[in-house]
Scaffold this motif. Structure first.
Motif, PDB file in Angstrom:
ATOM      1  N   LEU A 110      -9.405 -11.895 -15.024  1.00 51.45           N
ATOM      2  CA  LEU A 110      -8.430 -11.866 -15.898  1.00 51.45           C
ATOM      3  C   LEU A 110      -9.051 -11.375 -17.351  1.00 51.45           C
ATOM      4  O   LEU A 110      -8.121 -10.748 -17.880  1.00 51.45           O
ATOM      5  N   ASP A 111     -10.001 -11.745 -17.545  1.00 53.67           N
ATOM      6  CA  ASP A 111     -10.739 -11.481 -19.003  1.00 53.67           C
ATOM      7  C   ASP A 111     -11.062 -10.010 -19.047  1.00 53.67           C
ATOM      8  O   ASP A 111     -11.240  -9.647 -20.441  1.00 53.67           O
ATOM      9  N   ASP A 112     -11.257  -9.441 -18.255  1.00 52.68           N
ATOM     10  CA  ASP A 112     -11.901  -8.040 -18.201  1.00 52.68           C
ATOM     11  C   ASP A 112     -10.693  -6.850 -17.957  1.00 52.68           C
ATOM     12  O   ASP A 112      -9.841  -7.023 -16.969  1.00 52.68           O
ATOM     13  N   ASP A 113     -10.441  -6.035 -18.827  1.00 53.58           N
ATOM     14  CA  ASP A 113      -9.358  -5.153 -18.788  1.00 53.58           C
ATOM     15  C   ASP A 113      -9.340  -4.258 -17.267  1.00 53.58           C
ATOM     16  O   ASP A 113      -8.105  -4.199 -16.943  1.00 53.58           O
ATOM     17  N   GLU A 114     -10.611  -3.787 -17.160  1.00 58.86           N
ATOM     18  CA  GLU A 114     -10.380  -2.883 -15.911  1.00 58.86           C
ATOM     19  C   GLU A 114     -10.431  -3.850 -14.603  1.00 58.86           C
ATOM     20  O   GLU A 114      -9.754  -3.175 -13.671  1.00 58.86           O
ATOM     21  N   SER A 115     -10.794  -5.011 -14.557  1.00 62.31           N
ATOM     22  CA  SER A 115     -10.647  -5.721 -13.239  1.00 62.31           C
ATOM     23  C   SER A 115      -9.113  -6.196 -13.204  1.00 62.31           C
ATOM     24  O   SER A 115      -8.468  -6.211 -12.178  1.00 62.31           O
ATOM     25  N   PHE A 116      -8.632  -6.544 -14.360  1.00 62.77           N
ATOM     26  CA  PHE A 116      -7.250  -6.872 -14.399  1.00 62.77           C
ATOM     27  C   PHE A 116      -6.443  -5.687 -14.166  1.00 62.77           C
ATOM     28  O   PHE A 116      -5.335  -6.072 -13.368  1.00 62.77           O
ATOM     29  N   ARG A 117      -6.716  -4.796 -14.399  1.00 65.90           N
ATOM     30  CA  ARG A 117      -5.884  -3.582 -14.191  1.00 65.90           C
ATOM     31  C   ARG A 117      -5.710  -3.352 -12.681  1.00 65.90           C
ATOM     32  O   ARG A 117      -4.707  -3.023 -12.118  1.00 65.90           O
ATOM     33  N   LEU A 118      -7.143  -3.385 -12.114  1.00 70.66           N
ATOM     34  CA  LEU A 118      -7.195  -3.106 -10.674  1.00 70.66           C
ATOM     35  C   LEU A 118      -6.258  -4.185  -9.812  1.00 70.66           C
ATOM     36  O   LEU A 118      -5.588  -3.801  -8.989  1.00 70.66           O
ATOM     37  N   PHE A 119      -6.507  -5.512 -10.337  1.00 71.59           N
ATOM     38  CA  PHE A 119      -5.768  -6.479  -9.786  1.00 71.59           C
ATOM     39  C   PHE A 119      -4.333  -6.566  -9.707  1.00 71.59           C
ATOM     40  O   PHE A 119      -3.590  -6.345  -8.563  1.00 71.59           O
ATOM     41  N   CYS A 120      -3.758  -6.293 -10.874  1.00 74.59           N
ATOM     42  CA  CYS A 120      -2.385  -6.105 -10.953  1.00 74.59           C
ATOM     43  C   CYS A 120      -1.853  -4.605 -10.446  1.00 74.59           C
ATOM     44  O   CYS A 120      -0.749  -4.683  -9.736  1.00 74.59           O
ATOM     45  N   SER A 121      -2.464  -3.705 -10.512  1.00 70.85           N
ATOM     46  CA  SER A 121      -2.171  -2.510  -9.765  1.00 70.85           C
ATOM     47  C   SER A 121      -2.137  -2.625  -8.162  1.00 70.85           C
ATOM     48  O   SER A 121      -1.178  -2.145  -7.494  1.00 70.85           O
ATOM     49  N   ILE A 122      -3.053  -3.284  -7.451  1.00 74.01           N
ATOM     50  CA  ILE A 122      -2.990  -3.469  -6.161  1.00 74.01           C
ATOM     51  C   ILE A 122      -1.832  -4.538  -5.937  1.00 74.01           C
ATOM     52  O   ILE A 122      -1.046  -4.284  -4.983  1.00 74.01           O
ATOM     53  N   ALA A 123      -1.549  -5.537  -6.449  1.00 80.12           N
ATOM     54  CA  ALA A 123      -0.493  -6.347  -6.637  1.00 80.12           C
ATOM     55  C   ALA A 123       0.953  -5.720  -6.657  1.00 80.12           C
ATOM     56  O   ALA A 123       1.854  -5.896  -5.948  1.00 80.12           O
ATOM     57  N   ALA A 124       0.889  -5.006  -7.624  1.00 77.39           N
ATOM     58  CA  ALA A 124       2.115  -4.024  -7.718  1.00 77.39           C
ATOM     59  C   ALA A 124       2.573  -3.196  -6.684  1.00 77.39           C
ATOM     60  O   ALA A 124       3.564  -3.019  -6.241  1.00 77.39           O
ATOM     61  N   SER A 125       1.469  -2.481  -6.246  1.00 72.50           N
ATOM     62  CA  SER A 125       1.783  -1.571  -5.253  1.00 72.50           C
ATOM     63  C   SER A 125       2.335  -2.358  -3.813  1.00 72.50           C
ATOM     64  O   SER A 125       3.272  -1.799  -3.309  1.00 72.50           O
ATOM     65  N   GLY A 126       1.639  -3.340  -3.577  1.00 71.33           N
ATOM     66  CA  GLY A 126       2.118  -4.002  -2.300  1.00 71.33           C
ATOM     67  C   GLY A 126       3.377  -4.524  -2.342  1.00 71.33           C
ATOM     68  O   GLY A 126       4.305  -4.811  -1.570  1.00 71.33           O
ATOM     69  N   GLU A 127       3.733  -5.211  -3.474  1.00 74.52           N
ATOM     70  CA  GLU A 127       4.938  -5.567  -3.775  1.00 74.52           C
ATOM     71  C   GLU A 127       6.049  -4.738  -3.860  1.00 74.52           C
ATOM     72  O   GLU A 127       7.146  -4.991  -3.240  1.00 74.52           O
ATOM     73  N   SER A 128       6.003  -3.270  -4.196  1.00 76.69           N
ATOM     74  CA  SER A 128       6.954  -2.239  -4.222  1.00 76.69           C
ATOM     75  C   SER A 128       7.091  -1.829  -2.851  1.00 76.69           C
ATOM     76  O   SER A 128       8.283  -1.571  -2.399  1.00 76.69           O
ATOM     77  N   GLN A 129       6.047  -1.792  -2.156  1.00 76.87           N
ATOM     78  CA  GLN A 129       6.182  -1.427  -0.670  1.00 76.87           C
ATOM     79  C   GLN A 129       7.277  -2.328   0.067  1.00 76.87           C
ATOM     80  O   GLN A 129       7.877  -1.801   1.029  1.00 76.87           O
ATOM     81  N   GLY A 130       6.628  -3.462  -0.326  1.00 76.06           N
ATOM     82  CA  GLY A 130       7.631  -4.791   0.164  1.00 76.06           C
ATOM     83  C   GLY A 130       9.172  -4.545  -0.124  1.00 76.06           C
ATOM     84  O   GLY A 130       9.833  -4.801   0.747  1.00 76.06           O
ATOM     85  N   GLY A 131       9.307  -4.237  -1.167  1.00 74.40           N
ATOM     86  CA  GLY A 131      10.717  -3.758  -1.785  1.00 74.40           C
ATOM     87  C   GLY A 131      11.258  -2.797  -0.878  1.00 74.40           C
ATOM     88  O   GLY A 131      12.533  -3.038  -0.661  1.00 74.40           O
ATOM     89  N   TRP A 132      10.587  -1.825  -0.670  1.00 78.40           N
ATOM     90  CA  TRP A 132      11.379  -0.818  -0.092  1.00 78.40           C
ATOM     91  C   TRP A 132      11.535  -0.950   1.577  1.00 78.40           C
ATOM     92  O   TRP A 132      12.713  -0.676   2.003  1.00 78.40           O
ATOM     93  N   GLU A 133      10.517  -1.605   1.881  1.00 77.47           N
ATOM     94  CA  GLU A 133      10.608  -1.941   3.559  1.00 77.47           C
ATOM     95  C   GLU A 133      11.959  -2.810   3.430  1.00 77.47           C
ATOM     96  O   GLU A 133      12.756  -2.716   4.543  1.00 77.47           O
ATOM     97  N   ASN A 134      12.062  -3.919   2.694  1.00 79.39           N
ATOM     98  CA  ASN A 134      12.957  -4.908   2.892  1.00 79.39           C
ATOM     99  C   ASN A 134      14.489  -4.161   2.678  1.00 79.39           C
ATOM    100  O   ASN A 134      15.251  -4.229   3.350  1.00 79.39           O
ATOM    101  N   GLY A 135      14.606  -3.063   1.898  1.00 74.32           N
ATOM    102  CA  GLY A 135      15.742  -2.422   1.466  1.00 74.32           C
ATOM    103  C   GLY A 135      16.088  -1.566   2.695  1.00 74.32           C
ATOM    104  O   GLY A 135      17.557  -1.780   2.992  1.00 74.32           O
ATOM    105  N   ARG A 136      15.224  -0.914   3.268  1.00 73.75           N
ATOM    106  CA  ARG A 136      15.493  -0.085   4.688  1.00 73.75           C
ATOM    107  C   ARG A 136      15.891  -0.822   5.760  1.00 73.75           C
ATOM    108  O   ARG A 136      16.947  -0.704   6.229  1.00 73.75           O
ATOM    109  N   ILE A 137      15.463  -2.079   5.869  1.00 80.39           N
ATOM    110  CA  ILE A 137      15.592  -2.921   6.793  1.00 80.39           C
ATOM    111  C   ILE A 137      17.172  -3.422   6.785  1.00 80.39           C
ATOM    112  O   ILE A 137      17.843  -3.570   7.580  1.00 80.39           O
ATOM    113  N   ALA A 138      17.576  -3.874   5.274  1.00 78.80           N
ATOM    114  CA  ALA A 138      18.904  -4.358   5.238  1.00 78.80           C
ATOM    115  C   ALA A 138      19.824  -3.141   5.679  1.00 78.80           C
ATOM    116  O   ALA A 138      21.021  -3.681   5.969  1.00 78.80           O
ATOM    117  N   ALA A 139      19.442  -1.961   5.200  1.00 81.09           N
ATOM    118  CA  ALA A 139      20.403  -0.962   5.515  1.00 81.09           C
ATOM    119  C   ALA A 139      20.536  -0.610   6.978  1.00 81.09           C
ATOM    120  O   ALA A 139      21.647  -0.085   7.475  1.00 81.09           O
TER     121      ALA A 139
END
Length: 262
Positions: A12-41
């Protein structure tokens, strides 16, 4: 002393490690959002009443992706490229877990068996997500920068897990119990293997960014392998049990706007 809290704090304290952590998390969540949207359809007519809940699930995942990107923006950081070996969602798919993206891109209705596969996959992965967010809440619920975001996401993940329990139990009562248990077991055993590999990859990248000494990196890797050994032996069972959740109809309403966390 090396602890989960000190490790997260260092990231959390280091900008680059925080950037990587949040980027990995955001990517996974966004993929999950797309998957659920398609399943619902693509929900079959026999399960149309599930569609609004699946939409809500996907909206929550999209919201989480936006939250992680907002945390980056708040610190003046841009999303980082996500290394392929840290892509938990796509690695699960490549191991045959869940519904393949190729299947979801077709305009062909899913079957009831597909919906069971989706729910079993979600039950296992939401168990992991719920546990991870509860851990972050334990240490950072009151943190001035990420505390509110952590609390919101943790509450959502608990809702998702409750929803999976409730719907899988409904299918079990309809006579699909053996299929559900077999699918859950397959998902759980694959998930713990993928989670180990992703954890090792993430820690390796974090180690490079934070310049960890070899001894520290080795201790962390050993801990990941030890956790995998435990989960492979008995820990996977927590991911396949089903019980009526305390939160009933947890996804029965609209998603909460991400602006509320800020």
């Amino acid at each position: 002393m090396l602890s989960a809290k000190s490790l997260f704090q260092e990231i959390l304290d280091d900008d680059e490690s925080f950037r990587l952590f949040c980027s990995i998390a955001a990517s996974g969540e966004s993929q999950g959002g797309w998957e659920n949207g398609r399943i619902a359809a693509l929900v079959p007519e026999s399960q149309r009443e599930l569609a609004p809940r699946i939409v809500r699930h996907g909206a929550d995942e999209d919201k989480h992706g936006r939250i992680f990107n907002a945390l980056l923006k708040k610190r003046g950081l841009r999303p980082a490229e996500v290394p392929g070996e840290t892509d938990y969602t796509m690695l699960l798919e490549s191991n045959g877990i869940g519904l393949a993206h190729g299947r979801l891109k077709r305009e062909e209705p899913l079957s009831e068996r597909d919906i069971i596969t989706y729910l079993a996959h979600s039950r296992v992965t939401e168990q992991r997500a719920s546990e991870q967010m509860r851990l972050l809440c334990r240490y950072f619920a009151d943190h001035p920068d990420i505390g509110r975001a952590v609390r919101m996401i943790s509450n959502d993940e608990d809702n998702h897990l409750a929803y999976c329990h409730e719907e899988l139990l409904r299918f079990a009562r309809a006579g699909h119990g053996r299929t559900i248990q077999r699918t859950l077991r397959e998902c759980a055993l694959a998930e713990i293997r993928v989670y180990r590999d992703v954890s090792l990859a993430v820690m390796a990248h974090m180690g490079e960014v934070l310049r960890w000494p070899r001894a520290k990196a080795a201790v962390l890797a050993a801990g990941i392998h030890a956790m995998y050994a435990y989960e492979r032996l008995v820990g996977w069972r927590r991911m396949v049990s089903l019980a009526p959740p305390e939160r009933r109809d947890a996804l029965g309403g609209p998603a909460v706007a991400e602006a509320e966390y800020a």
